[in-house]
Every structure is written in structure tokens, then in C-alpha cells.
Design a protein around this motif. Sequence first.
Motif, PDB file in Angstrom:
ATOM      1  N   ARG A 213      -3.964  34.441  70.515  1.00  0.00           N
ATOM      2  CA  ARG A 213      -5.134  34.478  69.518  1.00  0.00           C
ATOM      3  C   ARG A 213      -5.912  33.355  69.218  1.00  0.00           C
ATOM      4  N   GLY A 214      -5.221  32.263  69.420  1.00  0.00           N
ATOM      5  CA  GLY A 214      -5.964  31.077  69.289  1.00  0.00           C
ATOM      6  C   GLY A 214      -7.257  30.967  70.096  1.00  0.00           C
ATOM      7  N   ILE A 215      -7.504  31.708  71.079  1.00  0.00           N
ATOM      8  CA  ILE A 215      -8.622  31.858  71.965  1.00  0.00           C
ATOM      9  C   ILE A 215      -9.820  32.156  71.116  1.00  0.00           C
ATOM     10  N   LYS A 216      -9.535  32.832  70.004  1.00  0.00           N
ATOM     11  CA  LYS A 216     -10.588  33.333  68.994  1.00  0.00           C
ATOM     12  C   LYS A 216     -11.429  34.395  69.390  1.00  0.00           C
ATOM     13  N   ASP A 217     -11.998  34.477  70.623  1.00  0.00           N
ATOM     14  CA  ASP A 217     -13.114  35.315  70.831  1.00  0.00           C
ATOM     15  C   ASP A 217     -13.138  35.735  72.459  1.00  0.00           C
ATOM     16  N   CYS A 237      -1.337  36.733  79.144  1.00  0.00           N
ATOM     17  CA  CYS A 237      -1.817  36.674  77.594  1.00  0.00           C
ATOM     18  C   CYS A 237      -0.535  37.029  76.827  1.00  0.00           C
ATOM     19  N   SER A 238      -0.905  36.820  75.521  1.00  0.00           N
ATOM     20  CA  SER A 238      -0.082  37.659  74.493  1.00  0.00           C
ATOM     21  C   SER A 238      -0.295  39.087  74.122  1.00  0.00           C
ATOM     22  N   ARG A 239       0.461  39.744  73.409  1.00  0.00           N
ATOM     23  CA  ARG A 239      -0.022  40.913  73.285  1.00  0.00           C
ATOM     24  C   ARG A 239      -1.002  41.136  72.423  1.00  0.00           C
ATOM     25  N   PRO A 240      -1.569  40.639  71.405  1.00  0.00           N
ATOM     26  CA  PRO A 240      -2.739  40.613  70.491  1.00  0.00           C
ATOM     27  C   PRO A 240      -4.098  40.789  71.522  1.00  0.00           C
ATOM     28  N   SER A 255       8.479  40.924  75.750  1.00  0.00           N
ATOM     29  CA  SER A 255       9.445  42.064  75.647  1.00  0.00           C
ATOM     30  C   SER A 255       8.815  43.344  76.107  1.00  0.00           C
ATOM     31  N   SER A 256       7.445  43.524  75.646  1.00  0.00           N
ATOM     32  CA  SER A 256       6.746  45.010  75.860  1.00  0.00           C
ATOM     33  C   SER A 256       6.015  44.515  77.139  1.00  0.00           C
ATOM     34  N   GLY A 257       5.865  43.633  77.895  1.00  0.00           N
ATOM     35  CA  GLY A 257       5.238  43.194  78.855  1.00  0.00           C
ATOM     36  C   GLY A 257       5.936  42.883  80.025  1.00  0.00           C
ATOM     37  N   LYS A 258       5.313  41.776  80.804  1.00  0.00           N
ATOM     38  CA  LYS A 258       6.194  41.397  81.708  1.00  0.00           C
ATOM     39  C   LYS A 258       7.011  40.175  81.542  1.00  0.00           C
ATOM     40  N   LEU A 268      -1.831  28.631  75.854  1.00  0.00           N
ATOM     41  CA  LEU A 268      -2.996  28.155  74.896  1.00  0.00           C
ATOM     42  C   LEU A 268      -3.164  28.944  73.794  1.00  0.00           C
ATOM     43  N   GLY A 269      -2.742  28.433  72.411  1.00  0.00           N
ATOM     44  CA  GLY A 269      -3.247  29.118  71.549  1.00  0.00           C
ATOM     45  C   GLY A 269      -2.163  30.172  71.288  1.00  0.00           C
ATOM     46  N   ILE A 270      -0.869  30.028  71.812  1.00  0.00           N
ATOM     47  CA  ILE A 270      -0.021  31.046  71.685  1.00  0.00           C
ATOM     48  C   ILE A 270       1.299  30.620  70.660  1.00  0.00           C
ATOM     49  N   SER A 271       1.590  31.434  69.536  1.00  0.00           N
ATOM     50  CA  SER A 271       2.471  30.858  68.585  1.00  0.00           C
ATOM     51  C   SER A 271       3.729  30.748  69.143  1.00  0.00           C
ATOM     52  N   GLY A 272       4.080  31.585  70.100  1.00  0.00           N
ATOM     53  CA  GLY A 272       5.686  31.637  70.392  1.00  0.00           C
ATOM     54  C   GLY A 272       6.739  32.821  69.691  1.00  0.00           C
ATOM     55  N   LYS A 291      -2.535  24.151  67.603  1.00  0.00           N
ATOM     56  CA  LYS A 291      -2.887  23.172  66.679  1.00  0.00           C
ATOM     57  C   LYS A 291      -1.818  23.003  65.797  1.00  0.00           C
ATOM     58  N   ASP A 292      -0.931  23.877  65.471  1.00  0.00           N
ATOM     59  CA  ASP A 292       0.158  23.923  64.538  1.00  0.00           C
ATOM     60  C   ASP A 292       1.337  23.132  65.067  1.00  0.00           C
ATOM     61  N   PRO A 293       1.659  21.849  64.682  1.00  0.00           N
ATOM     62  CA  PRO A 293       2.895  21.346  65.271  1.00  0.00           C
ATOM     63  C   PRO A 293       4.188  22.107  65.009  1.00  0.00           C
ATOM     64  N   VAL A 306      -0.250  18.880  70.572  1.00  0.00           N
ATOM     65  CA  VAL A 306      -0.820  19.390  69.276  1.00  0.00           C
ATOM     66  C   VAL A 306      -2.364  19.170  68.956  1.00  0.00           C
ATOM     67  N   ASP A 307      -3.275  19.992  69.382  1.00  0.00           N
ATOM     68  CA  ASP A 307      -4.487  19.744  69.368  1.00  0.00           C
ATOM     69  C   ASP A 307      -5.363  21.346  69.398  1.00  0.00           C
ATOM     70  N   ASP A 308      -6.683  21.104  69.416  1.00  0.00           N
ATOM     71  CA  ASP A 308      -7.403  22.290  69.510  1.00  0.00           C
ATOM     72  C   ASP A 308      -7.705  22.521  71.089  1.00  0.00           C
ATOM     73  N   LEU A 309      -6.984  23.751  71.481  1.00  0.00           N
ATOM     74  CA  LEU A 309      -7.228  24.202  72.806  1.00  0.00           C
ATOM     75  C   LEU A 309      -8.518  23.724  73.565  1.00  0.00           C
TER      76      LEU A 309
HETATM   77  C1  LIG Z   1       8.021  45.556  69.115  1.00  0.00           C
HETATM   78  C2  LIG Z   1       7.162  44.662  69.498  1.00  0.00           C
HETATM   79  C3  LIG Z   1       6.859  44.219  70.713  1.00  0.00           C
HETATM   80  C4  LIG Z   1       6.289  43.077  71.060  1.00  0.00           C
HETATM   81  N1  LIG Z   1       5.968  42.611  72.283  1.00  0.00           N
HETATM   82  C5  LIG Z   1       5.161  41.435  72.649  1.00  0.00           C
HETATM   83  C6  LIG Z   1       5.011  41.113  73.993  1.00  0.00           C
HETATM   84  O1  LIG Z   1       5.549  41.542  74.845  1.00  0.00           O
HETATM   85  N2  LIG Z   1       4.318  39.939  73.953  1.00  0.00           N
HETATM   86  C7  LIG Z   1       3.736  39.341  73.070  1.00  0.00           C
HETATM   87  O2  LIG Z   1       2.846  38.309  73.409  1.00  0.00           O
HETATM   88  N3  LIG Z   1       3.932  39.609  71.751  1.00  0.00           N
HETATM   89  C8  LIG Z   1       4.485  40.734  71.592  1.00  0.00           C
HETATM   90  N4  LIG Z   1       4.697  41.321  70.258  1.00  0.00           N
HETATM   91  C9  LIG Z   1       3.868  40.450  69.130  1.00  0.00           C
HETATM   92  C10 LIG Z   1       4.570  39.423  68.728  1.00  0.00           C
HETATM   93  O3  LIG Z   1       5.311  39.704  67.381  1.00  0.00           O
HETATM   94  C11 LIG Z   1       3.517  38.457  68.280  1.00  0.00           C
HETATM   95  O4  LIG Z   1       2.740  38.799  67.094  1.00  0.00           O
HETATM   96  C12 LIG Z   1       2.409  37.840  69.362  1.00  0.00           C
HETATM   97  O5  LIG Z   1       3.105  37.357  70.351  1.00  0.00           O
HETATM   98  C13 LIG Z   1       1.606  36.675  68.747  1.00  0.00           C
HETATM   99  O6  LIG Z   1       0.503  36.502  69.565  1.00  0.00           O
HETATM  100  P1  LIG Z   1      -0.309  35.034  69.456  1.00  0.00           P
HETATM  101  O7  LIG Z   1       0.854  33.962  69.820  1.00  0.00           O
HETATM  102  O8  LIG Z   1      -1.407  35.484  70.655  1.00  0.00           O
HETATM  103  O9  LIG Z   1      -0.918  35.210  68.140  1.00  0.00           O
HETATM  104  P2  LIG Z   1      -0.313  34.190  66.723  1.00  0.00           P
HETATM  105  O10 LIG Z   1       0.871  34.317  66.518  1.00  0.00           O
HETATM  106  O11 LIG Z   1      -1.455  34.744  65.864  1.00  0.00           O
HETATM  107  O12 LIG Z   1      -0.656  32.657  67.321  1.00  0.00           O
HETATM  108  C14 LIG Z   1      -1.864  32.187  67.522  1.00  0.00           C
HETATM  109  C15 LIG Z   1      -1.606  30.568  67.674  1.00  0.00           C
HETATM  110  O13 LIG Z   1      -2.783  29.885  67.958  1.00  0.00           O
HETATM  111  C16 LIG Z   1      -3.111  28.882  67.325  1.00  0.00           C
HETATM  112  N5  LIG Z   1      -4.340  28.467  67.109  1.00  0.00           N
HETATM  113  C17 LIG Z   1      -5.127  28.914  66.585  1.00  0.00           C
HETATM  114  N6  LIG Z   1      -6.408  28.236  67.082  1.00  0.00           N
HETATM  115  C18 LIG Z   1      -6.319  27.189  67.811  1.00  0.00           C
HETATM  116  C19 LIG Z   1      -6.983  26.472  68.777  1.00  0.00           C
HETATM  117  N7  LIG Z   1      -7.978  26.445  68.372  1.00  0.00           N
HETATM  118  N8  LIG Z   1      -6.199  25.704  69.570  1.00  0.00           N
HETATM  119  C20 LIG Z   1      -4.905  25.604  69.576  1.00  0.00           C
HETATM  120  N9  LIG Z   1      -3.963  26.609  69.133  1.00  0.00           N
HETATM  121  C21 LIG Z   1      -4.753  27.472  68.238  1.00  0.00           C
HETATM  122  C22 LIG Z   1      -2.204  28.901  66.040  1.00  0.00           C
HETATM  123  O14 LIG Z   1      -1.799  27.776  65.277  1.00  0.00           O
HETATM  124  C23 LIG Z   1      -1.304  30.099  66.521  1.00  0.00           C
HETATM  125  O15 LIG Z   1       0.359  29.282  66.657  1.00  0.00           O
HETATM  126  C24 LIG Z   1       5.337  42.317  69.962  1.00  0.00           C
HETATM  127  C25 LIG Z   1       5.811  42.870  68.617  1.00  0.00           C
HETATM  128  C26 LIG Z   1       6.639  43.840  68.317  1.00  0.00           C
HETATM  129  C27 LIG Z   1       6.670  44.300  67.194  1.00  0.00           C
END
Ligand SMILES: Cc1cc2nc3c(=O)[nH]c(=O)nc-3n(C[C@H](O)[C@H](O)[C@H](O)COP(=O)(O)OP(=O)(O)OC[C@H]3O[C@@H](n4cnc5c(N)ncnc54)[C@H](O)[C@@H]3O)c2cc1C
Length: 327
Positions: A213-217, A237-240, A255-258, A268-272, A291-293, A306-309
Motif C-alpha cells: 500500500r506504500g506505493i500509494k497510487d 504484491c500484497s493483498r490490498p 496466505s490467501s495468495g502464493k 517496497l511499502g509492505i508492512s509485513g 518509512k516506518d522503522p 528505513v526511508d521513502d520507497l
Molecule cells: C483472511 C485474510 C487473508 C489475507 N491474506 C493476505 C495475503 O495473502 N497477502 C497479503 O499481503 N495480505 C493478506 N491479508 C491482508 C493483511 O492482513 C494486510 O492487511 C496486508 O498484507 C497489508 O498490506 P500492505 O502491507 O500493502 O499495507 P499496509 O499494512 O497498509 O502497509 C503499508 C506500509 O507501507 C509503508 N509506507 C507507506 N508509504 C511509504 C513510502 N512512501 N515508502 C516506504 N514505505 C511506505 C507504511 O509504513 C506501511 O508499513 C489477509 C487478510 C485476511 C484477513
Amino acid sequence: MPEIFVLAEHRQGQLRDITFEMMTKGRELAQKTGSELVAVLFGKDVKAHAKALAEHANKVLLVEDARMENFNSDAYQKAITQLIGERKPLLTLIGHTSYGLDLAPSLAVSLEMPLATDCIDIGFENETLTVTRQMYGGKVNVTSSLRKAQSYVATVRQAAFQVKSEAPLNGQIIEVPSPLSEETAGKRFVQYVPPPPGGVDIAAAPVLVGVGRGIKDVSNIPVVEELAKTLGGVLACSRPIVDKGWLPTDRQVGSSGKTVKPKLYLALGISGAFQHILGMKASDLIIAVNKDPKAPIFGVADYGVVDDLFKIVGPLKNKTQEIKGHK
Ligand SMILES: Cc1cc2nc3c(=O)[nH]c(=O)nc-3n(C[C@H](O)[C@H](O)[C@H](O)COP(=O)(O)OP(=O)(O)OC[C@H]3O[C@@H](n4cnc5c(N)ncnc54)[C@H](O)[C@@H]3O)c2cc1C
């Protein structure tokens, strides 16, 4: 001697990773409980699989029957019911996969055995099974003991256990006659539908650039895609990102992907979130930019930035091109 069963899972001629993950855990449990590790293999013309399993097991019980060429929960249930009835294993491990979700509950009910599903850890204490499972979307790990029983069933979450390279056990392969007497009436295998042509198999790519989600757009996707290409890899990518429709479902890691194990996973911009980590933690090298340590992704990363992607992507692409002599 007591036994621990591991039900081998195979598809399209390949033993699946979950089988070896369960064998690793099964071996540890067998050592702790003074049991033998027994791989249970059903299929047709699967002697090569039996040999591969024998490396990791004290015994392999092989039932060859054309009706089990492909997974069929009715047929599998009949076959494993007979083996459990005869050998009374302490524990039967089954993958928490589409196969195991279909088979394990029905098997446990019919044999009146305690069942624990989606386990991320398993042990024995005072001869009772203890299991660790996750609650509240993975925020809490709960360890519970099951009631005392002669025999348990547990399904194991994929990628919960890392396969260890251990000394081969060279177990004995025992061919067991098929207990299936009539056509398995309830269910029948129709066909295996492969992923759509043209789709990218992120599980086979040596380098993955994972965006979150950190990819923004969506307009920022081409920039990271270029970086992925420069590194000789593809975008994941992550699920969002899939939920927003920015990348297709076949790019989702987790877990619901590969489940992926590339040589390099650049996050890049994945919270984990744990659902994401489950799908990529076995990668050879993990580099995370966030960005978030305090982002949990740093807990599994080999290197973290720890920086802007957006400050990293351009220079990294340029430097890679320079090293590759494209500039
Ligand atoms: C049943 C179930 C199954 C799921 N299965 C999956 C799955 O298979 N895969 C999966 O990925 N998720 C899955 N999820 C969702 C999961 O719980 C998280 O919501 C999701 O992984 C978060 O995605 P994200 O890290 O992209 O987004 P976020 O958690 O919103 O994280 C975004 C990160 O980007 C960072 N960031 C923002 N801007 C910048 C920037 N400019 N530069 C650097 N960093 C930046 C932020 O600090 C943050 O850490 C599932 C959820 C459920 C309930």
C-alpha cells in the motif's frame, strides 16, 4: 513402536512443499515421542515419490490405485481410515490445504479423533497433543492442549515449518493393497485447470519486487515494474494491491495468495502482516524498504532501509542498469 503419519500431498506429478514441511516437523515429533515417522502415499505410478519420501521417513506406506491418481477426499478417506484403524498412529499430519480442508474434518469425525486445524506449531506434553494456532487475524498465538486420546489429527499451515536438510533415514517402502472396493461414488476428479495462459507465475521467478500500500497510487506501478525488469524479476504484491485492482490476483503473495521462495524478495511499502510474511519468509534474501522503522517486515528482512520507497526505486534502477552495463 508408536507411529506418526504424514499424508503426502502431490499434484501434477510433483510432491508439494507442504509434504516436506510436515516431514520435518513429523521427524522432530517422532524423536521426542520415541515414534517412527511414517509417510503415507496414495496415487498411481508414484513409486518415485515413495523413494523420495523414504529419504525422510522410517517407513513409507504406499497404496497405488488409479482412483487415487488425483486427490479425491472420498477415496483418500477410505484408504487412510483403514491404515489408521490397523496401525493406530499417535498423530496424523495433513496439510492445511484445499486437500486437507476437504479431508481432515470428515476423517476426524468418522473416527472420533480430536482434530486441530491450521497449526503453526505442534508438540506433545504428558502424552497429550498441544498445538499453536493463530487468532484475531494473527495478532495472538494460542497454545492449547487437546483431550487425551489414542490418536490425533492435525492440519499444518503451509510454510509454518522450514524444511531442514537432515541425514537420510532411507525408510522401508511397504506396498499396501488398495482398500477401495467399488467406484468412489460421491466425488470424481474432472480436470486440473492450470492458471490462465499469459499469467505470470511469481512462484517460479528468481527475483520478486513486492509492492504494498506504500506505493500509494496505481500510476506508480510502472516505475516499480521497470525496476523489477531491470533486476531480472517480476512484480508481486500484497493483498490490498489486488483488492484495489492494481495488479491481478496471480501476483498476490501470502496466505490467501502464493507462497514464493525467490533468490531475492524486495518488499517496497509492505508492512509485513503475518498473512503476507507466510508467503515470502522462505525467500533466500529479503530486503525491505519502509518509512516506518517499526514495520514488522523488518523482523524477517535480511536488510532493511528505513526511508521513502520513491527515493530508493529510481537510484536502485539506475545503479542496476549501470552495473549491468546498460548505460
Ligand atoms: C483472511 C485474510 C487473508 C489475507 N491474506 C493476505 C495475503 O495473502 N497477502 C497479503 O499481503 N495480505 C493478506 N491479508 C491482508 C493483511 O492482513 C494486510 O492487511 C496486508 O498484507 C497489508 O498490506 P500492505 O502491507 O500493502 O499495507 P499496509 O499494512 O497498509 O502497509 C503499508 C506500509 O507501507 C509503508 N509506507 C507507506 N508509504 C511509504 C513510502 N512512501 N515508502 C516506504 N514505505 C511506505 C507504511 O509504513 C506501511 O508499513 C489477509 C487478510 C485476511 C484477513
